[in-house]
Enzyme design. Structure first.
Site, short mmCIF file in Angstrom:
data_model
loop_
_atom_site.label_atom_id
_atom_site.label_comp_id
_atom_site.label_asym_id
_atom_site.label_seq_id
_atom_site.Cartn_x
_atom_site.Cartn_y
_atom_site.Cartn_z
N GLU A 271 0.83 -1.20 0.00
CA GLU A 271 0.00 0.00 0.00
C GLU A 271 0.87 1.25 0.00
O GLU A 271 1.94 1.26 0.62
CB GLU A 271 -0.93 0.00 1.22
N HIS A 294 -7.91 1.31 2.17
CA HIS A 294 -7.74 0.89 3.57
C HIS A 294 -8.53 1.80 4.50
O HIS A 294 -8.00 2.37 5.47
CB HIS A 294 -6.25 0.89 3.96
#
Length: 411
Positions: A271, A294
């Site tokens: 990420e 997220h």
């Protein structure tokens, strides 16, 4: 219960908060008398954190900042770490345990936020809203009932029946879904949900599968090509747990063939560090796929709750030595005793430490008013309340005990 006057002035306790931790945490620290709080907006690299950690007593992070062994080696005054999120995978817990650094998190504070989003995604995906939304933005009128269904009467398969999974179960039943769940432990069902012992059986029966598991050796890539093969054709997959529990390449292939009719992914193997950074994922541009950055627990309510929860645990540890909820220091809680001073002693879990503590204090005529010990496989933790007139002498004795990791005079 009011906070005591600590032996080390609260004004000198240095607190560092990273990654835009909620204002609620700062207010809570302030209310507890801890005013020296520094905040940094985003995650920092290991090298940056090694520089920043010097002189810091309490570190607050979220999920991006990695607290490695090297960082902990550089932490000359660190007493505790607050992970203002659900997990603690970003902290080297073994290294923190060895150094007697307490690590706290908020495993339940964003449960509702995640559960609500999962239910919303179930509706969006089974109605193919992602496709219709994209078409409308392109100027296309895609009014079509084909492939769109109601949730009522469908089966939701929940993998991981913990705090989030069980709350999803409650909300799903209210919408008329049949709920089955898989967990490695035996869990009491909520409502009419049924536990299924075989994961493949759950995958076979479920119209929608949602994952709520931690990241470990048993869950890594648990949804891979073989697992997807066991799912019913046209099933929907939702992963808002950990990025490495689903093989996204296998999901892409299944979406292309129609084995899966939709997916919602919120967590990824890799990420971006900061907002605005480039993000790449194999599922980008695919039909009926909802990708989010997220944000499962990213509501203002959840962040405020997390801020209050973790900060409260940190303050109790600083003020009283209470370690309940710590992942590293054994859980110990001892009510304050009147007219005493409190000493905390963290030591290697080796035989005879408590006996030596009591023996040495007894030889000096030091009366122990209250005492509590707990251990884990690596360390032991003792809270001692001694008569105030001899607390400094007792503190020096405890620092000299064999196996001592750290001792702290609290008040």
């Amino acid at each position: 219960m009011s906070s005591p006057n600590t032996s080390y002035p609260k004004s000198k306790i240095k607190i560092l908060l990273l990654e835009n931790i909620s204002d609620a945490a700062v207010r809570e620290f302030g209310a507890g008398g801890y005013m020296q709080v520094e905040r940094l907006g985003g995650a920092v690299s290991e090298a940056e954190l090694i520089k920043a950690i010097k002189g810091v007593h309490v570190l607050g992070i979220r999920s991006k900042t990695q607290v490695t062994r090297n960082v902990l080696d550089a932490a000359d005054k660190l007493l505790a770490i607050g992970a203002f999120c659900i997990g603690v995978n970003q902290v080297d817990l073994k290294a923190a345990t060895e150094r007697g650094v307490a690590v706290f998190n908020a495993p339940h504070a964003n449960t509702r936020s995640v559960a609500e989003l999962i239910i919303g995604l179930c509706v969006m995906l089974i109605r193919k809203i992602a496709d219709k939304n994209s078409a409308a933005h392109r100027g296309e009128w895609l009014k079509d009932a084909k492939g769109s269904f109601e949730l009522r009467g469908k089966t939701l398969g929940i993998i991981g029946y913990g705090n989030i999974g069980s709350q999803v179960s409650n909300m799903a039943e209210a919408l008329g879904l049949n709920v089955v769940y898989y967990d490695i432990a035996t869990k009491l069902p909520h409502g009419n949900a049924k536990q299924i012992r075989d994961l493949k059986e759950l995958l076979k029966r479920s119209h929608i599968v949602t994952l709520h598991v931690p990241s470990d050796a048993t869950t890594r890539n648990m949804i891979d090509t073989e697992a997807i093969r066991a799912m019913r054709r046209g099933a929907i997959l939702i992963n808002h747990s950990r990025g490495d529990v689903v093989d996204l390449t296998a999901v892409k292939k299944a979406l292309k063939t129609g084995k899966l009719s939709g997916a919602a992914i919120d967590v990824f193997p890799e990420e971006p560090e900061n907002n605005g950074d480039v993000f790449e994922c194999p599922l980008q541009g695919m039909s009926n796929v909802i990708l989010t950055p997220h944000i499962g627990g990213s509501t203002e309510e959840a962040q405020s709750n997390i801020g209050l929860d973790v900060t409260s645990k940190l303050i109790k540890y600083l003020d009283y030595g209470t370690s309940e909820g710590s992942h590293t220091v054994p859980p110990v809680s001892l009510p304050p005793q009147a007219s005493t001073h409190r000493i905390l002693h963290i030591h290697q879990n080796i035989p005879g430490v408590l006996g030596e503590i009591n023996s040495r204090l007894s030889k000096r005529g030091i009366n122990i008013v209250g005492q509590y010990l707990n251990t884990n496989p690596d360390i032991g933790y003792v809270i001692l309340d001694v008569e105030s007139r001899i607390s400094k002498e007792a503190f020096e004795i405890l620092k000299g005990i064999k196996g001592t990791i750290r001792a702290r005079l609290v008040y």
